[in-house]
Scaffold this active site. Structure first.
Site, short mmCIF file in Angstrom:
data_model
loop_
_atom_site.label_atom_id
_atom_site.label_comp_id
_atom_site.label_asym_id
_atom_site.label_seq_id
_atom_site.Cartn_x
_atom_site.Cartn_y
_atom_site.Cartn_z
N ASN A 1 5.81 1.75 -3.04
CA ASN A 1 4.43 2.20 -4.68
C ASN A 1 4.68 1.06 -5.34
OD1 ASN A 1 3.95 3.14 -7.29
ND2 ASN A 1 4.35 4.99 -6.74
N SER A 2 3.69 0.38 -5.55
CA SER A 2 3.97 -1.31 -6.51
C SER A 2 3.58 -1.28 -7.89
CB SER A 2 2.44 -2.02 -5.98
OG SER A 2 2.00 -2.21 -4.60
N GLU B 1 0.71 -1.23 0.28
CA GLU B 1 0.18 0.08 -0.62
C GLU B 1 0.53 1.24 0.14
OE1 GLU B 1 -2.59 2.76 -0.51
OE2 GLU B 1 -3.28 0.80 -0.32
N ASP C 1 -6.08 1.13 -7.30
CA ASP C 1 -7.33 2.97 -7.36
C ASP C 1 -7.93 2.99 -8.95
OD1 ASP C 1 -6.26 5.93 -6.54
OD2 ASP C 1 -8.01 4.87 -7.33
#
Length: 85
Positions: free
Chosen positions: A39-40, A6, A62
């Site tokens: 930050n995937s 996340e 998102d």
């Protein structure tokens, strides 16, 4: 093993505390669950060794509905190609 990723600090902290509470309430269980703030979209391909995953689940990505934000989606053809390595 379950790893939640996340980007938002508040969400990461909430999940971390939930995992700790589950471990406390159920001794010996939930040892294979963890969460990390990252930050995937940017770093996931660098965090995982090639051919080491059998499955990847994207839960609640998102959606970025507006066309101008489509490049920000973490589930895109370009990024799925990178994740599939």
């Amino acid at each position: 093993t379950i790893l939640g990723m996340e980007i938002r600090h508040k969400v990461t902290e909430y999940v971390r505390l939930r995992i700790l509470a589950l471990r406390r309430d159920h001794p010996g269980k939930y040892r294979n669950a963890s969460v990390m703030r990252t930050n995937s979209m940017k770093y996931l391909p660098n965090l995982i060794r090639k051919h080491s995953l059998s499955k990847v689940f994207f839960c609640f990505p998102d959606p970025h509905f507006k066309r101008r934000n489509h490049v920000r989606r973490i589930v895109s053809e370009r990024l799925l190609t990178e994740y599939a390595h």
